[in-house]
Design a protein around this motif. Structure first.
Motif, PDB file in Angstrom:
ATOM      1  N   ASP A   1       5.505   4.277 -22.717  1.00  0.00           N
ATOM      2  CA  ASP A   1       4.298   3.600 -23.177  1.00  0.00           C
ATOM      3  C   ASP A   1       4.217   3.801 -24.696  1.00  0.00           C
TER       4      ASP A   1
ATOM      5  N   SER B   1       4.623  -1.561 -22.323  1.00  0.00           N
ATOM      6  CA  SER B   1       3.275  -1.501 -22.881  1.00  0.00           C
ATOM      7  C   SER B   1       2.432  -2.682 -22.429  1.00  0.00           C
TER       8      SER B   1
ATOM      9  N   MET C   1       5.244  -5.136 -30.080  1.00  0.00           N
ATOM     10  CA  MET C   1       6.159  -4.101 -29.608  1.00  0.00           C
ATOM     11  C   MET C   1       7.456  -4.039 -30.404  1.00  0.00           C
TER      12      MET C   1
ATOM     13  N   ASP D   1      -0.549   2.614 -16.680  1.00  0.00           N
ATOM     14  CA  ASP D   1       0.711   3.333 -16.476  1.00  0.00           C
ATOM     15  C   ASP D   1       0.840   3.890 -15.063  1.00  0.00           C
TER      16      ASP D   1
END
Length: 285
Positions: A21, A62, A69, A239
């Protein structure tokens, strides 16, 4: 069902794939503010480099959109081999891309209109956003607080924002709390979508069955890596599926109890570089 390897892998175990993450895990960012923001601590950068030195794969996973990203991948110096592009799991698993250059190889979309309308009936002043990949930003009904979205924000009516299928919708109410949104999402049911509540009153809507875990499963299959040989580290409710899916799932120390309970182990908080602590266990300096 979890793979056999979990909280205490065998002594000779070493992850072949490390799923990371970003916000609250690699970056010291939890509540929308940071000082400084988007700075990779040297100890984290070096630990990630040791993973690559050992020949294991590093995959960023993510809730961020792709354009938010790729610069993190650059900051971590993940791309070493010019003949082999990185795999990245974006938008909470709805978008899978190769980089560089950016190439979306898989995308899941859904009709977000019913869920968005249901939330707005309860929170009529909420902010709504969907990714606008062409400009590296978002279409929004009103501007989000500074620092919460990366890239340009294009003001757009809500009806137009959800007029076509999308991969992810963000709904944010600065006047509400995360607990407000947890209760709201549970009460509404949000049929036809999956949802994740963030650290604040931040709601991510996604297609049913799509998560970081589903995205990572696609990538692991492409790489020929079993989930039992995967280490995943994260801190947020988005997550949870990833931590349960991986052979070893590790929650950051500042994670809420729901996330910690889903993990095999808990490392120290992000402000103590917990990701580096965990990585150093398997890839020592």
């Amino acid at each position: 069902m979890r793979p056999e390897r979990a909280s205490e892998p065998h002594g000779d175990w070493r992850p072949q794939l490390v799923a990371l993450d970003i916000d609250g895990t690699l970056l010291k960012w939890v509540d929308g503010q940071s000082d400084p923001y988007e700075t990779i601590p040297t100890v984290v950068h070096d630990a990630v480099q040791r993973v690559l030195d050992a020949g294991s794969h590093v995959v960023l996973a993510s809730g961020r959109s792709p354009h938010g990203m790729t610069r993190i991948a650059d900051m971590l110096a993940l791309h070493r081999d010019p003949d082999e592009r990185l795999w990245i799991v974006a938008s909470n698993g709805a978008v899978i891309l190769r980089y560089p250059p950016v190439e979306v190889v898989h995308e899941e979309t859904f009709d977000a209109r019913p869920a968005v309308e249901a939330v707005l009936r309860e929170h009529p002043k909420a902010l709504v956003a969907v990714e606008e990949r062409a400009v590296g930003g978002y279409r929004v009904n009103r501007h989000f607080p500074e620092g919460e979205l990366s890239g340009e924000m294009i003001l757009t009516e809500v009806d137009e924002i959800v007029a076509k299928p999308v991969s992810r919708v963000i709904i944010r109410d600065p006047a509400a709390t995360a607990d407000d949104f947890v209760e709201l999402a549970a009460r509404l049911g949000l049929h036809g979508t999956d949802y994740v509540v963030g650290w604040t009153a931040w709601l991510d809507l996604s297609p049913v069955g799509v998560s970081k875990a589903s995205g990572l499963q696609r990538v692991a299959s492409e790489l020929g890596v079993d989930r039992a040989d995967t280490l995943a580290i994260g801190d947020g409710r988005n997550d949870i599926e990833m931590l349960r899916w991986a052979g070893r799932g590790v929650a950051m120390g500042q994670a809420v109890e729901e996330v910690r309970a889903a993990a095999d182990a808990v490392t120290v908080p992000v402000h103590e570089d917990g990701a580096a602590v965990e990585l150093s266990r398997w890839f020592p300096a």
